[in-house]
Design a protein around this motif. Structure first.
Motif, PDB file in Angstrom:
ATOM      1  N   VAL A   1     -15.817   8.936   5.355  1.00 61.96           N
ATOM      2  CA  VAL A   1     -14.354   8.803   5.458  1.00 61.96           C
ATOM      3  C   VAL A   1     -13.765  10.200   5.634  1.00 61.96           C
ATOM      4  O   VAL A   1     -14.039  11.094   4.833  1.00 61.96           O
TER       5      VAL A   1
ATOM      6  N   PRO B   1       1.607   7.375   5.142  1.00 64.59           N
ATOM      7  CA  PRO B   1       1.140   6.186   4.438  1.00 64.59           C
ATOM      8  C   PRO B   1       0.070   6.526   3.399  1.00 64.59           C
ATOM      9  O   PRO B   1      -0.521   7.598   3.434  1.00 64.59           O
ATOM     10  N   SER B   2      -0.110   5.577   2.517  1.00 60.27           N
ATOM     11  CA  SER B   2      -1.134   5.730   1.495  1.00 60.27           C
ATOM     12  C   SER B   2      -2.502   5.914   2.156  1.00 60.27           C
ATOM     13  O   SER B   2      -2.828   5.218   3.104  1.00 60.27           O
ATOM     14  N   GLY B   3      -3.254   6.851   1.660  1.00 60.12           N
ATOM     15  CA  GLY B   3      -4.587   7.099   2.210  1.00 60.12           C
ATOM     16  C   GLY B   3      -4.590   7.985   3.437  1.00 60.12           C
ATOM     17  O   GLY B   3      -5.625   8.191   4.061  1.00 60.12           O
ATOM     18  N   SER B   4      -3.446   8.571   3.762  1.00 63.79           N
ATOM     19  CA  SER B   4      -3.385   9.384   4.973  1.00 63.79           C
ATOM     20  C   SER B   4      -3.883  10.813   4.730  1.00 63.79           C
ATOM     21  O   SER B   4      -4.015  11.590   5.676  1.00 63.79           O
ATOM     22  N   GLY B   5      -4.132  11.172   3.469  1.00 65.45           N
ATOM     23  CA  GLY B   5      -4.712  12.496   3.207  1.00 65.45           C
ATOM     24  C   GLY B   5      -3.770  13.471   2.534  1.00 65.45           C
ATOM     25  O   GLY B   5      -4.080  14.660   2.410  1.00 65.45           O
ATOM     26  N   LYS B   6      -2.610  12.982   2.071  1.00 62.51           N
ATOM     27  CA  LYS B   6      -1.609  13.878   1.478  1.00 62.51           C
ATOM     28  C   LYS B   6      -2.156  14.581   0.233  1.00 62.51           C
ATOM     29  O   LYS B   6      -2.060  15.811   0.108  1.00 62.51           O
ATOM     30  N   SER B   7      -2.704  13.795  -0.648  1.00 65.26           N
ATOM     31  CA  SER B   7      -3.214  14.403  -1.889  1.00 65.26           C
ATOM     32  C   SER B   7      -4.377  15.339  -1.602  1.00 65.26           C
ATOM     33  O   SER B   7      -4.485  16.414  -2.205  1.00 65.26           O
ATOM     34  N   THR B   8      -5.238  14.921  -0.685  1.00 67.45           N
ATOM     35  CA  THR B   8      -6.376  15.772  -0.336  1.00 67.45           C
ATOM     36  C   THR B   8      -5.895  17.120   0.187  1.00 67.45           C
ATOM     37  O   THR B   8      -6.421  18.174  -0.188  1.00 67.45           O
TER      38      THR B   8
ATOM     39  N   PHE C   1     -15.394  12.460   2.957  1.00 72.44           N
ATOM     40  CA  PHE C   1     -16.017  11.832   1.785  1.00 72.44           C
ATOM     41  C   PHE C   1     -17.043  10.839   2.277  1.00 72.44           C
ATOM     42  O   PHE C   1     -16.784  10.113   3.227  1.00 72.44           O
TER      43      PHE C   1
ATOM     44  N   ALA D   1     -10.838  12.311   5.077  1.00 73.40           N
ATOM     45  CA  ALA D   1      -9.531  12.391   4.426  1.00 73.40           C
ATOM     46  C   ALA D   1      -8.637  13.357   5.188  1.00 73.40           C
ATOM     47  O   ALA D   1      -7.426  13.159   5.295  1.00 73.40           O
TER      48      ALA D   1
ATOM     49  N   GLU E   1     -10.405  13.717  -9.770  1.00 74.12           N
ATOM     50  CA  GLU E   1     -10.652  12.332 -10.167  1.00 74.12           C
ATOM     51  C   GLU E   1      -9.895  12.006 -11.457  1.00 74.12           C
ATOM     52  O   GLU E   1      -9.267  10.966 -11.579  1.00 74.12           O
TER      53      GLU E   1
ATOM     54  N   VAL F   1     -18.859   7.581   1.184  1.00 71.79           N
ATOM     55  CA  VAL F   1     -18.866   6.538   0.164  1.00 71.79           C
ATOM     56  C   VAL F   1     -19.783   5.416   0.638  1.00 71.79           C
ATOM     57  O   VAL F   1     -19.516   4.788   1.656  1.00 71.79           O
TER      58      VAL F   1
ATOM     59  N   ARG G   1      -5.974  11.864 -11.048  1.00 72.04           N
ATOM     60  CA  ARG G   1      -5.425  10.918 -10.085  1.00 72.04           C
ATOM     61  C   ARG G   1      -4.611   9.819 -10.771  1.00 72.04           C
ATOM     62  O   ARG G   1      -3.611   9.361 -10.236  1.00 72.04           O
TER      63      ARG G   1
END
Ligand SMILES: Nc1ncnc2c1ncn2[C@@H]1O[C@H](COP(=O)(O)OP(=O)(O)O)[C@@H](O)[C@H]1O
Ligand SMILES: [Mg+2]
Lengths: 399, 229
Positions: free
Chosen positions: B18, B39-46, B11, B20, A394, B13, A397
């Motif tokens: 959701v 795309p953004s929110g597709s889970g790359k960072s996760t 997650f 990820a 968090e 929320v 980010r």
């Protein structure tokens, strides 16, 4: 992480915000300084007073007329209080355990010499006074051991009285008037100073019987008894009580031992010191709240740093140590500065007010530093735990 | 090296669930160069966070260099992270009060490495990213590209087996971005496994293996060179 790195890292974090660090250190320093200074003054006064009271030795007891510790109805309702007399004092002196007794009468009167007059304290005592209260003469002699009922009109002057009335000559052998009566000066006391604001040198000593007639009194105000130091206080008190009861037909007097005086004094002084320490404690509490607030603000700003440290593999424990160390540095150095200020303040007070007793008590100083460190630890631990519970993802980010 | 089996990260929320990542299985060999797009929110960072042991999956098994790390406790994860993983973030995350050199030394400090050994590792890492002459500068005295290179030096100073870079050029101009990618590729050429999350197709296409994520699942897994070979 080794100690040097940990310490350096925490110190670095502290000095990055000099103003914030200064405020935190100052808050703790003020609290600690207050504790150190106030207890130094409190303990100084206590030590001074105790010393003044116990310098007479512990083998003295005082007998006063009247029953102070009567329970229930005052004695006066049933019987009369017989005055303490010179005869009583003489009888007491004959007790095996008693070495000497001093019959005391006190009052105020003018002492005159030529055109000089001084109103001063008159103490009617006997020859035994000098040894009983370990007093020193500057010149001449003390009152002689003569007829207690028909004493010669002799007087011993306190240092102040002697200086005031005889600024440029020796008073020995001179005739002065005490309360209008003629006395011959045979001695001058050594300078004693003041005890609790009472000028011990603004006194003249005359024989008890002379003082009784001067003040037109029937009875003594006190009989001080010096007893043999090998006897227990209890046994002496018992002997004295038995004797005076036999002479008076009732226990119409009060006996005070040195221990009683000291213990009353001690409890008063304890209350004083506790109050003073409490005041200091309150300022430390304020400092604690201050340091907690500072740490909370400081750590909130550094969430990213902690998130990063997690990503770099710091252990929760390591992070706790890092953060708590920071607050220990602040509190500890605040404590040390506070101690220095407190000591400086105490020294300053003792210089500014001449003769003011200060006593730097290491146990209070150590306790103040411990409390400061404890505050630091507590104030550090709470935000540190919060920091160690952060979600690194968090915090990392965003920028 | 990296072996993910049926990894799910969910997650919740506001009562809403959701996913990820949803049932992702993936294997990456030692020394690979992998780009991750989507795309953004597709889970790359996760995905990167789970591989980097900053995050834990709700389901599935993760084996990192022969160790099943799925059930390690926090300290165990920290040790594995220290030993195997170097992170490079979009926002650099250098500590402002420390010099470039001190920032680079941080992982060594945490690991208890000190003295000459530490200095040598720091010197080597700084030299590798071309920042030797900026060692005494604080982050705010460095350009964006220099900051990210310092961050890369910090990521490689412990000689990790994997570098995880989440949009490392996302905050840089084109030229600096290219420099940074070149530095990362140099590390990869020396044998470190490299995973780069990026939005930039040009950068993404430089990798020998390209993952495309969509809605928490691996939509494409291409190895153009391997195909050609
Ligand atoms: N801490 C979180 N709490 C709730 N939802 C999250 C959290 N982290 C990620 N998500 C959700 O998981 C999905 C994947 O996020 P992320 O991995 O950051 O995507 P990407 O990096 O591809 O943009 C998104 O829908 C995001 O909203
Ligand atoms: Mg992302």
């Amino acid at each position: 992480m080794n100690i040097r790195d940990t310490t350096a890292y925490s110190l670095r974090a502290v000095v990055t915000h000099p103003l914030r660090a200064f405020l935190t250190v100052a808050a703790i320093a003020v609290g600690v300084a207050a504790v150190v200074l106030l207890t130094a003054l409190g303990e100084g006064v206590r030590g001074y007073v105790t010393k003044e009271f116990s310098q007479f030795g512990t083998n003295i007891i005082a007998v006063n007329p009247g029953r102070l510790q009567t329970h229930g109805v005052p004695l006066g309702v049933f019987g009369t209080v017989r005055p303490l007399t010179i005869e009583d004092a003489l009888a007491l002196e004959r007790l095996p355990a008693v070495e000497s007794s001093v019959p005391v009468v006190q009052g105020n009167a003018d002492v005159e010499y030529g055109r000089r007059t001084r109103r001063t304290t008159i103490l009617g005592v006997n020859h035994a006074m000098l040894r009983a209260f370990t007093m020193d003469l500057a010149n001449g002699e003390f009152l002689p051991d003569g007829d207690p009922f028909q004493p010669r009109p002799l007087v011993v002057l306190g240092a102040t009285v002697a200086k005031e009335l005889f600024p440029d000559r020796s008073p020995l052998g001179e005739a002065v008037r005490v309360g209008g009566n003629r006395f011959i000066v045979i001695g001058v006391m050594a300078f004693k100073g003041t005890i609790l604001g009472f000028d011990m040198d603004d006194i003249v000593y005359i024989p008890t019987a002379r003082a009784l007639s001067l003040f037109n009194r029937e009875g003594l105000m006190e009989i001080d008894i010096v007893f043999n130091a090998t006897r227990s206080v209890e046994s002496v008190v018992k002997q004295v009580t038995t004797l005076l009861e036999a002479r008076h037909g009732a226990e119409d007097f009060t006996i005070t031992t040195q221990q009683q005086m000291l213990s009353v004094l001690d409890s008063v002084m304890n209350a004083l010191t506790a109050t003073v320490a409490g005041l200091g404690g309150i300022s430390l509490l304020v400092a604690a709240v201050g340091i907690l607030t500072m740490m909370t603000i400081a750590l909130a700003e550094r969430q990213k740093e902690f998130g990063l440290l997690f990503a770099l593999g710091i252990h929760r424990r390591q992070l706790l140590v890092l953060v708590v160390l920071e607050s220990l540095f602040l509190a500890g150095s605040g404590g040390v500065i506070g101690i220095l200020i407190g000591i400086g303040g105490a020294v300053l007070v003792s210089h500014l007010i001449e003769g003011f007793p200060v006593s730097l008590e290491w146990r209070y100083i150590a306790a103040a530093e411990m409390v400061a460190l404890f505050i630091g630890a507590v104030a550090g631990v709470l935000p540190a735990i919060r920091a160690s519970l952060l979600d690194p993802i968090e915090t990392l980010r965003t920028e | 090296m990296i072996s993910l089996s049926n990894i799910t990260r969910e997650f919740v929320v506001g009562g809403q669930s959701v996913f990820a990542l949803h049932d992702v299985s993936l294997s990456i060999d030692s020394g690979e160069y992998v780009s991750i797009m989507g795309p953004s929110g597709s889970g790359k960072s996760t995905l990167l966070n789970i591989i980097g042991l900053l995050d834990r999956p709700n389901q599935g098994t993760y084996v990192l260099s022969g160790h099943n790390v799925t059930d390690l406790d926090a300290d165990g994860l920290a040790v594995m992270r220290r030993r195997h993983i170097g992170f490079v973030f979009q926002f650099f995350h250098l500590i402002p009060r420390l010099t470039a050199e001190e920032n680079v030394a941080l992982p060594l400090m945490l690991a208890g490495v000190h003295g000459k050994e530490r200095q040598e590792a720091v010197d080597k890492a700084l030299a590798a990213v071309g920042l030797s002459d900026r060692r005494k500068h604080k982050p705010d005295e460095l350009s964006g590209g220099q900051r990210q290179r310092a961050a890369i030096a910090r990521a490689v100073v412990m000689a990790p087996s994997i570098i995880l870079a989440d949009e490392p050029t996302g905050n840089l101009d084109r030229k600096s971005g290219e420099d940074v990618i070149h530095v990362l590729e140099k590390m990869n050429a020396e044998g470190i496994t490299l995973l780069v999350v990026t939005h930039d197709p040009e950068i993404g296409s430089r990798a020998r293996r390209r993952l495309l994520l969509r809605d928490g699942a691996v939509a494409e897994d291409k190895r153009p060179d391997a195909l050609r070979a």
